[in-house]
Structure formats: structure tokens, C-alpha cells
Scaffold this active site. Structure first.
Site, PDB file in Angstrom:
ATOM      1  N   ASN A 244       0.805  -1.221   0.000  1.00 22.24           N
ATOM      2  CA  ASN A 244       0.000   0.000   0.000  1.00 22.24           C
ATOM      3  C   ASN A 244       0.838   1.272   0.000  1.00 22.24           C
ATOM      4  O   ASN A 244       0.298   2.357   0.224  1.00 22.24           O
ATOM      5  CB  ASN A 244      -0.943  -0.010   1.201  1.00 22.24           C
ATOM      6  CG  ASN A 244      -2.072  -1.006   1.010  1.00 22.24           C
ATOM      7  OD1 ASN A 244      -2.877  -0.863   0.105  1.00 22.24           O
ATOM      8  ND2 ASN A 244      -2.095  -2.040   1.831  1.00 22.24           N
ATOM      9  N   HIS A 247      -0.632   4.440  -1.259  1.00 23.31           N
ATOM     10  CA  HIS A 247      -2.065   4.204  -1.459  1.00 23.31           C
ATOM     11  C   HIS A 247      -2.942   4.926  -0.445  1.00 23.31           C
ATOM     12  O   HIS A 247      -4.104   5.185  -0.726  1.00 23.31           O
ATOM     13  CB  HIS A 247      -2.364   2.707  -1.451  1.00 23.31           C
ATOM     14  CG  HIS A 247      -2.012   2.031  -2.748  1.00 23.31           C
ATOM     15  ND1 HIS A 247      -0.725   1.965  -3.222  1.00 23.31           N
ATOM     16  CD2 HIS A 247      -2.779   1.421  -3.685  1.00 23.31           C
ATOM     17  CE1 HIS A 247      -0.714   1.323  -4.383  1.00 23.31           C
ATOM     18  NE2 HIS A 247      -1.941   0.980  -4.687  1.00 23.31           N
TER      19      HIS A 247
END
Lengths: 364, 364
Positions: A244, A247
Site C-alpha cells: 500500500n 495508497h
């Protein structure tokens, strides 16, 4: 063709990356699944089907049932899912039917989710047609749709029988989509693969010019990185969280801009800029590494400018799925080729990183 | 209180059946989960909440967030699910939040499905409040909603952390619902537990009169039967299919009557009559066994009359989820306490069984 094995405690399957996969798909499915299922459904978009439907269809003895998803995040909804599930039911799909998700990341996410919940789960195959879907979303079993309250808030873990990433279909990909997808490869390098960072620095022109050899190299390395992480942590309990990188802010940017002006990879690119800033502040990367990685990001850009207020982006990070029990989790690069998760990020730090990112975006 | 262990390759949890569970729920969840999750959501119906909400709530230090599902199969839809998922998102549910499904089978199915797909899965607890939900739907991890094309066509396998079946809440259950639920216990005996068949024959008056000892005995035996089957076959690949005795025709009856006039247990009761007829025709049970089991069904009835055409019921069996690759699967009792699956049932046999059932229903 390269074959990358994904192997978790619950499943084992292969990702095939190379040329000419589309035209021989039925035989390949047969060899993976033991036999070709009696009923085959294809979820796709009208534009992909117009360009590549004939190639996909030619190897099937009986024409698959084709289902269409309207393009764009705004159709990645439970309402679309219900419409498609009903079409499947009316066309007689049963537990032994196969669903092929043939398109970009949205088609893959929705298709995987349909396969996950239709009759509590039917087999499916991913045939990703964008660079982003090939290197990222088609591998790992994450499927789902958006709610008005946030992206990917609803979904399942449902692993495909196999993934066929045909490099040939990238030929019709728009340049902007390719560049956005390459942000995930940049991410792959930053968090887990120094040699991929180096390769992308040294061969930026070939990669951006779609040289098949260079593309296959970047795609296979990116998939291998992701598969390696998924193998160790299928359910995103620990390690998988490093995927991630970029993200948290990336998703917040997409949400704050209504999923309209930014491609996912572009939002992640900007999110990585914010992460690099925080990593340099915290000293997990040096200033030199900061400069080197940021110029890599912009080299595979240019990322589009951002028209959004900082406060809106910061507020949107509150609904991040990685936050558990009120703890805010954030992925930071550690040097080049490694990353970690911090849980003590302050609101002030986050605001300063978003501020830096927005200021940097003014120069684009 | 009796404790029944459910143990599949993927999970292990306990079903607790007894009195006074509701008032001590928070402490019981704490002991099952290690700690009480920071955010607790309860999905329930307005009528159950009015009767028992106070009892459930009293043991929680902070009041749970209560979500309401409208009653009836017509609200067991993706549209309802989306509305509830959005309420969860707005109330700040995260991956560590707990969902308690507090109600009958529909609340349990929808609640389990919400927990299965919210952020790709959050923990949940079943607190079933009907006899049917206690002995059947709360155990085994099947969750889902209906499509217009058929019942339970969409869903997930998602196992609860625990099931708390409080016999006290059955006190406010309508008599018709209790009788319908008892059909699943009759089924449990027929397919897997001769001694339960005998007990239900010998103690029909106590059970129907809600004698707590007799009820606990029937409930625990039914759960134990189901848990035993689920333990051996979580994903309904083989053995678990026998749990569908009476359900092929039962689901078809519900579908053909628009999910309005029949309770699920009543439809299954009639479906079992059709299955008994086929089993006698095929010789897997004797005429004496046929008479004995059919009179057991009607003793725990009376089942309501059926107002539906045979052709409509037969047609509705075509969408049965057990059918794979065009093969029609049907569960038949074998003697008393055993059952098997046949795959060679002809349309004519099915029609004759539905015909017998409808003729028998004229006498009710």
C-alpha cells in the site's frame, strides 16, 4: 513467456506473462483446470471487446456468454454487480461455470467479486488488459466494489485459477494509462526490488517506448514482487500492507477528486511523493535517496496537476481500510528496496506531507 | 448450556445453546475473542430489538450501533445490503469492528454476508432468535442474499467467531414459526440421527409445548448433527449436500409462491414429503419407514396447504444451486438416519413426486 507461482496457505496458481496468450486461451484454461468448463462467461468492457474480443473468442469451441461492464469507477458498484449477477443467473450460470475477467483493474475487481459471491463462489480466470491490472490488481485475490463512502470498501478475497497477462494487448493501451500503470512497478521496486529500480532508471526510454523485452522484464519483476508478498501474507495481516505504499494518500486523492480526474496509478504516484517526504523527515531514507526516487517517479510521469484542498485529502484518509481500531497505519520506504509500516503518524506529519505533495504538484 | 464445536480446515468455533446467554453476551464475546472489539454493530429486526434489545445491550460497556433490516425475504437483497454497508461505513466501522447478527435466519444470512464483504471480511457473531436459525442457518457459515432469479443465489462462506443460541428468546416466538423450525430438526433426524427421530416421536407434546429441557435436547442434537456434517465438508463439495434434504423442492415451492405464503421450514417440510415419496419409489426406504417419517412430519406440522401448479414447481427446481454442469442433484433418505445424493433423477420422477406432494397437501 514467464510463469510466476502464487502460493498461499489456501491456494496455488500461476501467473503467465508473455505474448500470444489470448489466442490460445481455451487450451491454456483446459490445461490449468483439467477441463474446459461447460459454461464460460466473460466480463469485459465494450472497448476491450471491440479490440480484442475476436482474439479471445477464437480458441473456444462454444462462444462464451459475454457480459459488459460500463467503464469508470462510478460503475464499480453493488448496483452494477447485481445487474451482472442477474444476467448470469438468467443465462444459467451454475457452480461449475467459469467467469473470465477480461479488462482493466475495474473489470478484474468486479469480475472477481461476482465470481466470489455468485452461488458463494465459482471459479474464475483473470485476463488483465492494462499494464496496471497485469502487474498489480490481477494478482493477489483482492476483489470488490466501491461504496459512496469510499473505494473498495466492499469485497472478498477470492483467488483466480490462473492469470494470463498478454503483453500483446498493451499495444492498444493509451499512453497515459501505461504511464499510470508503471507507477505500480516503480512502487514494486521501491518497496522490495532495488534491481527493478535500477532497471527502470537505466531503461526508461525502452519501457516507455513499449519495447516488448523491456516491458516483459518490468511486468514479470513487478508480478514476482507482488506474488512473493502475497505468498507470505494472503490476508493482509502484516507484510502485505507494504504493497500500500502511496495508497493511503493515493486513495484519499481519488476520493477527494471524485474518482474523476486521476487514474489510480497517477494518484498512487502522488501518494508515493507524500510517502517519500515523510520517510525523509523520519530519516528512513536519505536526502539523496529521496531525490533519486522522486525523479524516478516523475520520469515515468508526468503526473497530472492536482486541484484539491489539503484538508479534503487529509480528511479522506480517515476511511482508509488499513486503519484498525482507530490506529492510523502508513507505509514508508526504508532505503531503496525495503519498506515498513508505522502506526504513530501524527495528523501534523500527514498534513505536512500532503502540503508538500500539493506544492510539488503545482510545478507539473 | 451445551457447547458444540464446529471445526473445519479453515476455522474452529463453538456453538453455545442454553439459557441466559443474552444477558451476559459481552463477557462471553470477550472470552471467545480475547477482548471486546472497540466498535460493535448489531444487525437486527425492529420486532426482535423491541422485545430483546434491552437484554442484549445490558452487558456492553458502550452501546452497540444498531442497524435494522426490514422483515421478510423481499428485503434479503443486495439493495438492503448496500444500504446497511453504507451505514456501517458512515458510522466508522473498520476491519477490527464486530458485527452481531441478532435475529432469525434472514438477519443471520444478511448479517453474515455484510461481515463477509465489508472491507473484505470482518469478525461476526451469530445470536439466532428463531428455532430455525438456532438449529440450522446460524451454523455452517453460509451467508447471502436473494436475486430476483432465485433464493440465496449470492453470498459467501464466512464463519462466525461463535454462535449463541439462547433458548429464552424462543419464548416470544410465534407457534407457526416454532413448528416450521422443527422441520429442520425432523430433517436432522431423518438424514443422520435415528435417536433424534425416536425422541421427537416420543416427546412431540413436550417439544411443541416448549418444555425447556425437551427443546434444549432437540436444539443441541440438531446443531450437533449439522456441525458434524459441516466439519467434514465445509464447502458443500460432498457430504454437506445431504443437509439439503427437502430443499430442492422446498426452495422451488418458495420461489413458485413468491416467498410469501410459506415459511422456509414449511416449504422444507413439504419438500421432504416429496423426497420420501421418491425414496420409497426407488426403494431406499421401505413403505413402513415412509409412513413413519411422513407422520412425524405432519405431527410437527400441520403444514399449510399449497396453492401452486406442479409445472411451476418443477420449473423452479432448474435453478437449484446444487445442479452443476447441468446435472440435477437430489437428496434421498436411506432408511432412517442416513441419506445420499442421486444424480440420475428423471424429469418424470420429479414430476410424480411433486404431484404426490400437491395431492397430499389438498388434505391439509
Amino acid at each position: 513467456m514467464q510463469t510466476i507461482r502464487v502460493e498461499t496457505p489456501s491456494v496455488r496458481y500461476d501467473v503467465f506473462a508473455g505474448s500470444g496468450l489470448l489466442e490460445t486461451l481455451a487450451q491454456r484454461i483446459e490445461s490449468v483446470a483439467g477441463r474446459l468448463p461447460r459454461r464460460v462467461f466473460v466480463l469485459t468492457s465494450a472497448s476491450i471487446w471491440a479490440l480484442w474480443g475476436h482474439s479471445l473468442q477464437q480458441s473456444f469451441p462454444d462462444a462464451p456468454v459475454v457480459l459488459f461492464l460500463e467503464p469508470g469507477e462510478k460503475h464499480k458498484t453493488l448496483t452494477s454487480a447485481e445487474k451482472l449477477l442477474r444476467q448470469m443467473a438468467r443465462a444459467g450460470a451454475d457452480r461449475g461455470s467459469l467467469l473470465i475477467a477480461f479488462g482493466g483493474g475495474i473489470v478484474g475487481d468486479v469480475g472477481g467479486f461476482l465470481a466470489a459471491i455468485y452461488m458463494r463462489g465459482i471459479p474464475f480466470i483473470q485476463v488483465p488488459t492494462t499494464f496496471l491490472a497485469q502487474v498489480d490488481s490481477s494478482v493477489g485475490g483482492k476483489t470488490g466494489v466501491n461504496l459512496a463512502e469510499g473505494k473498495n470498501l466492499v469485497g472478498s478475497f477470492h483467488q483466480p485459477l490462473a492469470v494470463f497477462a498478454d503483453i500483446g494487448v498493451l499495444g492498444t493501451l493509451q499512453d497515459r494509462e501505461l504511464r499510470a500503470g508503471l507507477m505500480e512497478s516503480v512502487k514494486a521496486g521501491i518497496i522490495r526490488d532495488r534491481s527493478l529500480v535500477r532497471f527502470m532508471e537505466d531503461h526508461a526510454d525502452e519501457v516507455r517506448g513499449r519495447d516488448p523485452k523491456a516491458l516483459e522484464k518490468v511486468i514479470a519483476a513487478s508480478i514476482r514482487m507482488k506474488a512473493g508478498v502475497v505468498n507470505l501474507d494472503e490476508r493482509e495481516i502484516g507484510l502485505r500492507m507494504i504493497l500500500n505504499l502511496g495508497h493511503t494518500v493515493g486513495h484519499a486523492l481519488e476520493q477527494a477528486t471524485g474518482y474523476k480526474s486521476l487514474l489510480h496509478g497517477e494518484a498512487v504516484g502522488w501518494g508515493m511523493v507524500a510517502s517519500l517526504y515523510l520517510a525523509r523527515k523520519r530519516g528512513t531514507i536519505s536526502s539523496a535517496q529521496f531525490d533519486r526516487l522522486q525523479s524516478l517517479i516523475h520520469r515515468y510521469g508526468p503526473l497530472p496537476p492536482l486541484k484539491v484542498r489539503a484538508a479534503k485529502v487529509v480528511a479522506a484518509t480517515a476511511s482508509d481500510k488499513k486503519n484498525v481500531g482507530g490506529v492510523r497505519r502508513f507505509v514508508l520506504p526504508v532505503g531503496i528496496g525495503d519498506a515498513g509500516v508505522v502506526e504513530d503518524l501524527t495528523a501534523a506529519e500527514l498534513e505536512s506531507a500532503v502540503g508538500y505533495m500539493l506544492a510539488r504538484a503545482k510545478r507539473n
